[in-house]
Design an enzyme around this catalytic site. Structure first.
Site, PDB file in Angstrom:
ATOM      1  N   LYS A  11      -0.149 -19.041   2.476  1.00 25.61           N
ATOM      2  CA  LYS A  11      -1.152 -19.601   3.403  1.00 25.61           C
ATOM      3  C   LYS A  11      -2.323 -20.184   2.624  1.00 25.61           C
ATOM      4  O   LYS A  11      -2.586 -19.781   1.485  1.00 25.61           O
ATOM      5  CB  LYS A  11      -1.652 -18.562   4.411  1.00 25.61           C
ATOM      6  CG  LYS A  11      -2.422 -17.368   3.823  1.00 25.61           C
ATOM      7  CD  LYS A  11      -3.917 -17.585   3.612  1.00 25.61           C
ATOM      8  CE  LYS A  11      -4.614 -16.345   3.071  1.00 25.61           C
ATOM      9  NZ  LYS A  11      -5.691 -16.612   2.123  1.00 25.61           N
ATOM     10  N   VAL A  97       0.216 -15.553  -8.021  1.00 26.62           N
ATOM     11  CA  VAL A  97      -0.434 -14.291  -7.645  1.00 26.62           C
ATOM     12  C   VAL A  97      -1.929 -14.367  -7.946  1.00 26.62           C
ATOM     13  O   VAL A  97      -2.370 -15.174  -8.760  1.00 26.62           O
ATOM     14  CB  VAL A  97       0.200 -13.076  -8.355  1.00 26.62           C
ATOM     15  CG1 VAL A  97       1.654 -12.949  -7.983  1.00 26.62           C
ATOM     16  CG2 VAL A  97       0.041 -13.179  -9.865  1.00 26.62           C
ATOM     17  N   GLY A 100      -5.317 -16.212  -3.725  1.00 21.76           N
ATOM     18  CA  GLY A 100      -5.860 -16.456  -2.383  1.00 21.76           C
ATOM     19  C   GLY A 100      -4.824 -17.100  -1.483  1.00 21.76           C
ATOM     20  O   GLY A 100      -5.144 -17.652  -0.433  1.00 21.76           O
ATOM     21  N   GLY A 104       1.580 -11.584  -1.562  1.00 18.19           N
ATOM     22  CA  GLY A 104       2.057 -10.231  -1.265  1.00 18.19           C
ATOM     23  C   GLY A 104       2.192 -10.006   0.229  1.00 18.19           C
ATOM     24  O   GLY A 104       3.160  -9.391   0.696  1.00 18.19           O
ATOM     25  N   ASP A 138      -3.887  -9.753   5.626  1.00 19.67           N
ATOM     26  CA  ASP A 138      -3.325 -11.089   5.851  1.00 19.67           C
ATOM     27  C   ASP A 138      -1.920 -11.045   6.454  1.00 19.67           C
ATOM     28  O   ASP A 138      -1.347 -12.089   6.766  1.00 19.67           O
ATOM     29  CB  ASP A 138      -3.269 -11.878   4.534  1.00 19.67           C
ATOM     30  CG  ASP A 138      -4.653 -12.333   4.086  1.00 19.67           C
ATOM     31  OD1 ASP A 138      -5.538 -12.493   4.953  1.00 19.67           O
ATOM     32  OD2 ASP A 138      -4.844 -12.529   2.871  1.00 19.67           O
TER      33      ASP A 138
END
Ligand code: C5P
Length: 285
Positions: A11, A97, A100, A104, A138
């Site tokens: 995202k 990774v 932002g 994960g 998230d």
């Protein structure tokens, strides 16, 4: 044994506002999030008859119960009152990774979606997103995907009109940002400018990509950019070569730019790739 495969999409935050610290120490957010086509692939093998295992092609990713994908599987089976009879989770990671980009959380959401499908949909999509909020902030958005307004710690979702077809350049510089430290820094900073959510929603409703780009705003961006001027370099390359708008995503350190076409995106990608190996072209999903 049963094998399930599920894509996990990254995202970006088209907007991100931090509203204040909550009694639980977390912060309330308001953010328009957008799924983009940079993806991990998650493979689940059920019924292995062996202890749970997680593998990932990136060395730095934890492979135990602290991995969000593992926690998502635990949370799902506990709430669905099922037992897989042994489980292996294999993650093919492509999402950068500490960027932002919610890599994960995307993996965790993919686990929830795949297991819900396999078990014949015991949870509605909103119930599944709610389960996701037990795993990470998230995750609910990553379960829903598309374009959405996200509030609270990430558990309150409202679907927005899909972003019109758009190409993104996403560039992850070599440094990472500590999320807790960034929240603390923001607590000590007077936020000079906040996103205009009304304008962003109108732009989405009108399907006006240029207006969406005009209204990109992330309150973390100036705080991180002040310490890492190289973000300005990345943004200026994007801007010079035709980006409609560009900014950091989430708590960084990746920057994304909205490009008017694939061709423009390819030019920017070429300009950045010698200095930044982690540069990608993505579509809105
Ligand atoms: O969600 P994540 O585990 O990445 O968050 C890391 C840290 O960032 C939290 O422990 C908290 O200190 C801070 N945070 C926050 N408010 C949020 C999300 C994260 O204060 N909504």
């Amino acid at each position: 044994m049963t094998i399930l495969q599920e894509p996990a999409f990254a995202k970006v935050n088209l907007t991100l506002d931090v509203l204040g610290r909550r009694p639980d120490g977390y912060h309330d957010l308001k953010s328009v999030m957008q799924t983009v086509s940079i993806r991990d692939d998650v493979t689940l093998t059920l019924g292995t008859g062996e202890p749970w295992r997680l593998t990932c092609n990136w060395e730095d990713i934890p492979t135990g119960p602290e991995n969000l994908a593992w926690r998502a599987a635990e949370t799902f089976f506990r709430n669905a009152r099922r037992d897989p009879g042994g489980l292996t989770i294999d993650i093919l990671k492509r999402i950068p990774v500490q960027a932002g980009l919610a890599g994960g959380s995307a993996d965790a959401a993919a686990v929830l979606r795949a297991l819900n499908r396999y078990c014949d949909f015991p949870f509605s999509i909103l119930a599944l997103a709610e389960l996701g909020s037990l795993v990470g902030s998230d995750v609910p958005f990553c379960v829903l995907g598309g374009t959405a307004m996200v509030e609270g710690r990430g558990e309150r979702l409202r679907k927005l009109p899909d972003l019109p077809e758009c190409f993104f350049v996403v560039c992850k510089p070599d440094f990472s940002v500590s999320t807790p430290e960034l929240y603390e820094k923001l607590d000590r900073t007077a936020i000079a400018k906040r996103p205009d959510h009304r304008a962003m929603e109108s732009a989405l409703l009108a399907g006006d990509l240029a207006k969406v780009a005009e209204n990109l705003w992330n309150v973390f961006d100036p705080v991180v950019t002040a310490e890492h001027l190289e973000l300005n370099y990345i943004k200026s390359i994007c801007n010079t070569y035709g980006s409609l708008g560009q900014q950091m995503t989430g708590s960084g350190s990746a920057v994304f730019a909205m490009m008017p076409s694939f061709e423009y995106a390819a030019v920017v990608c070429n300009m950045l790739k010698d200095n930044y190996p982690q540069v990608y072209i993505a579509r809105s999903v």
